[in-house]
Scaffold this active site. Structure first.
Site, mmCIF file in Angstrom:
data_model
loop_
_atom_site.group_PDB
_atom_site.id
_atom_site.type_symbol
_atom_site.label_atom_id
_atom_site.label_comp_id
_atom_site.label_asym_id
_atom_site.label_seq_id
_atom_site.Cartn_x
_atom_site.Cartn_y
_atom_site.Cartn_z
ATOM 1 N N GLY A 223 1.934 1.361 -3.342
ATOM 2 C CA GLY A 223 3.227 1.302 -2.968
ATOM 3 C C GLY A 223 4.050 0.097 -3.766
ATOM 4 O O GLY A 223 3.250 -0.904 -3.569
ATOM 5 N N THR A 224 5.184 0.089 -4.214
ATOM 6 C CA THR A 224 5.865 -0.941 -4.834
ATOM 7 C C THR A 224 7.013 -1.524 -4.148
ATOM 8 O O THR A 224 6.912 -2.035 -3.011
ATOM 9 C CB THR A 224 6.125 -0.732 -6.310
ATOM 10 O OG1 THR A 224 6.800 0.406 -6.352
ATOM 11 C CG2 THR A 224 4.693 -0.659 -7.114
ATOM 12 N N THR A 225 8.273 -1.327 -4.557
ATOM 13 C CA THR A 225 9.575 -2.316 -4.277
ATOM 14 C C THR A 225 10.298 -1.729 -3.050
ATOM 15 O O THR A 225 10.676 -0.659 -3.209
ATOM 16 C CB THR A 225 10.331 -2.444 -5.711
ATOM 17 O OG1 THR A 225 9.586 -2.867 -6.416
ATOM 18 C CG2 THR A 225 11.464 -3.590 -5.231
ATOM 19 N N LYS B 219 8.471 5.264 1.371
ATOM 20 C CA LYS B 219 7.991 3.857 1.817
ATOM 21 C C LYS B 219 8.844 3.056 2.893
ATOM 22 O O LYS B 219 8.635 2.181 3.320
ATOM 23 C CB LYS B 219 8.057 3.065 0.457
ATOM 24 C CG LYS B 219 7.350 3.467 -0.745
ATOM 25 C CD LYS B 219 7.441 2.608 -1.732
ATOM 26 C CE LYS B 219 6.960 3.310 -3.034
ATOM 27 N NZ LYS B 219 7.198 2.477 -4.350
ATOM 28 N N ALA C 164 5.837 -0.537 -12.324
ATOM 29 C CA ALA C 164 5.411 0.074 -11.188
ATOM 30 C C ALA C 164 6.386 0.631 -10.330
ATOM 31 O O ALA C 164 6.161 1.067 -9.266
ATOM 32 C CB ALA C 164 4.479 -0.737 -10.503
#
EC number: 3.4.25.1
Length: 279
Positions: free
Chosen positions: A51-53, A84, A226
């Site tokens: 997972g990213t931001t 997320k 990403a």
């Protein structure tokens, strides 16, 4: 799980030794704790979705947290609609960045830990206490973090004593740091934080704060491969949580979509986003 001859749970399972679910788990099923697992050797980071931001920002009545929906595995988009941002309890939320599977498992364990404490003690932990509990969970994952499976969440909530929102960030060793006004974690965090520096004001309303967060995620997606931007074809938008004195609420999809539509329409005229005043 082991039952006695009468088919009941053993007495030890019904008499917790403290207010911490983690301590109870350590005494009865230590293999379920993140830090007790052995994964062998080697860097596993390229073999699992990440997972990213995640971004968070405070406003006069609480705090907003928003996360993009993309999970990546190397150069591959592993999932386009991952979530997320989650409620931790009634007055706090947590956003995940890092190894997605471990991060979701950690969030679930954190939710149970807070619920366990509340049921035993008859009251909720303070916001600082919740932040400390999450720090301990992250520290327990250190062995896997050393193999590339790090989990670096962002925690935020409404502090009933201070009557406002607070934000906490972490490092992979469990170090806890309180952030002021706004913060971001994940691969696109550098760009998101830069956008928030220009857009954030202390007098933002809840809707304006959400708009600033979505603008910052748009900027992160613009420069970080990403991070997933709004998917207009599939109508996949960021998950947005708002925590106030009324508790945690996930902003409805249609309200987020309306803000995204206005942001995207403005970007068609000004691709780099709104300009901040010089003074």
């Amino acid at each position: 799980m082991t039952f006695d001859a009468s088919g009941r749970l053993p007495e030890a399972f019904l008499t917790p030794g403290g207010s911490s679910f983690m301590d109870f788990l350590a005494g009865h099923a230590p293999d379920l704790l993140p830090g007790r697992r052995s994964l062998g050797t080697g860097d596993l980071s390229k073999d699992v979705p990440h997972g990213t931001t995640i971004v968070a920002a405070t406003f006069s009545g609480g705090v907003v947290m928003a996360g993009d929906r993309r999970a990546t595995m190397g150069n591959i988009i592993a999932q386009r609609d991952i979530e997320k941002v989650f409620p931790a309890d009634e007055y706090s939320c947590v956003g995940i960045a890092g190894s997605a599977g471990l991060a979701v498992e950690m969030v679930r364990l954190f939710q149970v830990e807070l619920e366990h404490y509340e049921k035993l003690e008859g009251t909720t932990l303070s916001l600082d206490g919740k932040a400390n509990r999450l720090s301990a969970l992250i520290r327990g994952n250190l062995a896997m973090a050393m193999q590339g499976l790090a989990v670096v969440p962002l925690f935020a909530g409404y502090d009933e004593h201070l009557k406002g929102g607070r934000i906490f960030s972490y490092d992979p060793t469990g170090g806890r740091y309180e952030e002021q006004a706004f913060h971001s974690v994940g691969s696109g965090s550098l760009f998101a934080r830069g956008a928030l520096k220009k857009l954030y004001r202390e007098d933002l309303s809840a809707t304006e704060c959400v708009t600033a967060a979505i603008q910052s995620l748009y900027d992160a997606a613009d420069d970080d491969s990403a991070t997933g931007g709004p998917d207009m074809a599939r109508r996949i938008f960021p998950v947005v949580g708002v925590v106030t004195s009324d508790g945690y609420q996930r902003m409805p999809e249609d309200e987020v979509g309306a803000i995204v539509d206005s942001v995207v329409a403005a970007r068609l005229q000004r691709p780099d986003g709104p300009a901040a005043p010089l003074s």
